[in-house]
Design a protein around this motif. Structure first.
Motif, short mmCIF file in Angstrom:
data_model
loop_
_atom_site.label_atom_id
_atom_site.label_comp_id
_atom_site.label_asym_id
_atom_site.label_seq_id
_atom_site.Cartn_x
_atom_site.Cartn_y
_atom_site.Cartn_z
N ASP A 20 28.19 -45.70 53.43
CA ASP A 20 28.97 -46.90 53.79
C ASP A 20 28.21 -47.73 54.82
OD1 ASP A 20 31.00 -46.21 52.09
OD2 ASP A 20 32.31 -45.38 53.66
N GLY A 21 28.13 -49.02 54.56
CA GLY A 21 27.49 -49.94 55.48
C GLY A 21 25.97 -50.06 55.31
N LEU A 22 25.38 -49.21 54.50
CA LEU A 22 23.94 -49.26 54.28
C LEU A 22 23.62 -50.42 53.35
CD1 LEU A 22 21.29 -47.73 54.94
CD2 LEU A 22 21.66 -46.41 52.85
N ILE A 23 22.78 -51.35 53.82
CA ILE A 23 22.42 -52.50 52.99
C ILE A 23 21.13 -52.21 52.23
CG2 ILE A 23 23.64 -54.13 54.50
CD1 ILE A 23 20.86 -55.01 55.54
N VAL A 24 20.92 -52.92 51.15
CA VAL A 24 19.79 -52.66 50.26
C VAL A 24 18.45 -52.75 50.99
CG1 VAL A 24 19.51 -55.02 49.37
CG2 VAL A 24 18.90 -53.07 47.94
N HIS A 25 18.33 -53.63 51.97
CA HIS A 25 17.07 -53.75 52.72
C HIS A 25 16.78 -52.51 53.55
CE1 HIS A 25 16.42 -57.82 51.48
NE2 HIS A 25 17.62 -58.19 51.91
N ASP A 26 17.79 -51.69 53.81
CA ASP A 26 17.60 -50.47 54.58
C ASP A 26 17.60 -49.21 53.71
OD1 ASP A 26 17.36 -51.85 56.99
OD2 ASP A 26 19.53 -51.87 57.30
N PHE A 27 17.66 -49.36 52.38
CA PHE A 27 17.53 -48.21 51.49
C PHE A 27 16.14 -47.62 51.71
CE2 PHE A 27 20.51 -49.38 47.69
CZ PHE A 27 21.58 -49.48 48.54
N ILE A 28 16.03 -46.30 51.66
CA ILE A 28 14.72 -45.67 51.84
C ILE A 28 13.76 -46.12 50.73
CG2 ILE A 28 15.31 -43.53 50.62
CD1 ILE A 28 13.51 -42.09 52.74
N THR A 29 14.28 -46.28 49.52
CA THR A 29 13.42 -46.73 48.42
C THR A 29 12.89 -48.13 48.67
OG1 THR A 29 15.45 -47.34 47.24
CG2 THR A 29 14.42 -45.24 46.64
N THR A 30 13.71 -49.01 49.21
CA THR A 30 13.28 -50.38 49.51
C THR A 30 12.24 -50.37 50.63
OG1 THR A 30 15.43 -51.24 48.86
CG2 THR A 30 14.04 -52.68 50.19
N LYS A 31 12.52 -49.63 51.71
CA LYS A 31 11.59 -49.58 52.84
C LYS A 31 10.23 -49.02 52.42
CE LYS A 31 13.05 -50.50 56.72
NZ LYS A 31 12.93 -51.83 57.35
N LEU A 32 10.25 -47.93 51.67
CA LEU A 32 8.99 -47.31 51.27
C LEU A 32 8.26 -48.15 50.22
CD1 LEU A 32 9.95 -43.53 51.19
CD2 LEU A 32 8.61 -44.75 52.91
N SER A 33 8.98 -48.75 49.31
CA SER A 33 8.36 -49.61 48.30
C SER A 33 7.69 -50.81 48.95
CB SER A 33 9.41 -50.06 47.29
OG SER A 33 8.82 -50.86 46.30
N THR A 34 8.37 -51.41 49.91
CA THR A 34 7.81 -52.56 50.63
C THR A 34 6.55 -52.14 51.40
OG1 THR A 34 10.00 -53.53 50.85
CG2 THR A 34 8.32 -54.33 52.37
N LEU A 35 6.62 -50.98 52.05
CA LEU A 35 5.46 -50.47 52.78
C LEU A 35 4.32 -50.17 51.83
CD1 LEU A 35 4.10 -49.49 55.39
CD2 LEU A 35 5.20 -47.26 55.00
N MET A 36 4.61 -49.50 50.71
CA MET A 36 3.56 -49.17 49.73
C MET A 36 2.88 -50.42 49.20
SD MET A 36 2.99 -46.01 49.43
CE MET A 36 1.92 -46.28 48.05
N SER A 37 3.63 -51.44 48.89
CA SER A 37 3.05 -52.68 48.39
C SER A 37 2.13 -53.31 49.43
CB SER A 37 4.15 -53.67 48.00
OG SER A 37 4.85 -53.20 46.89
N ALA A 38 2.58 -53.34 50.67
CA ALA A 38 1.77 -53.91 51.73
C ALA A 38 0.50 -53.09 51.98
CB ALA A 38 2.59 -54.02 53.02
N LEU A 39 0.64 -51.77 51.97
CA LEU A 39 -0.53 -50.90 52.17
C LEU A 39 -1.54 -51.09 51.03
CD1 LEU A 39 1.19 -47.62 53.40
CD2 LEU A 39 -0.29 -49.12 54.74
N ARG A 40 -1.04 -51.13 49.82
CA ARG A 40 -1.92 -51.33 48.66
C ARG A 40 -2.64 -52.68 48.78
NH1 ARG A 40 1.76 -50.72 45.05
NH2 ARG A 40 1.61 -48.48 45.05
N ARG A 41 -1.89 -53.71 49.10
CA ARG A 41 -2.45 -55.07 49.19
C ARG A 41 -3.45 -55.20 50.35
NH1 ARG A 41 2.15 -57.03 49.04
NH2 ARG A 41 2.52 -57.27 51.26
#
Length: 163
Positions: A20-41
């Motif tokens: 409850d209250g967890l927003i999509v931007h704070d999902f672990i999958t979103t955080k890690l996916s965003t980090l992975m994309s940035a690291l790759r780039r």
């Protein structure tokens, strides 16, 4: 800006199992996916492209170089990519004479294994020091304690997923 962002509070600090209250931007999958994309780039793409490799080609080449020979199925698992991408990638690496593709065995002719060629080993030997350096630079942005906690947390989450 949310209150927790201003205060720097971790949105996971008081997280209930219901989410409850967890927003999509704070999902672990979103955080890690965003980090992975940035690291790759920011990390991998520059050194891979410096040697005329895509990120996928570098990943596959480095896995085969580490193993010497890898069955296709194991290569798919270790690369964390889908079969189609790995298949296309090994064909490109084979065309460049960086790897060799052959049957896994005389009895399993439909199952293939990939081996590194001398040209592949030479290219890997040029790229891997730069790859290690770039990876270490970003890892060292964390303190020794943060690195240890982060590594342990990743392992713990991986074990939970693998159950």
């Amino acid at each position: 800006m949310k209150k927790q962002e201003i205060a720097g509070e971790c949105p996971w600090s008081h997280l209930e199992p219901s989410g409850d209250g967890l927003i999509v931007h704070d999902f672990i999958t979103t955080k890690l996916s965003t980090l992975m994309s940035a690291l790759r780039r920011q990390l991998t793409t520059p050194y891979a492209s410096q040697f005329d490799l895509s990120v996928s080609e570098w990943r596959v080449l480095s896995l085969i170089a580490h193993a010497g020979t890898l069955p296709f199925g194991e290569l798919v698992v270790q690369s964390t990519s889908d079969k189609a991408l790995v298949s296309r990638t090994i064909r490109l690496l084979e065309q460049r004479n960086l790897i060799e593709i052959k049957p896994e065995s005389d009895t399993a002719k439909k199952r293939i294994a990939c081996s590194i060629t001398p040209e592949g080993e030479a290219l890997h030997a040029k790229v891997i020091p730069l790859a290690r350096q770039r990876q270490a630079e970003i890892i060292c942005e964390l303190s020794k304690e943060e690195r240890e906690v982060f590594y342990a947390a990743i392992d713990k989450l991986q074990r939970a997923i693998d159950k």
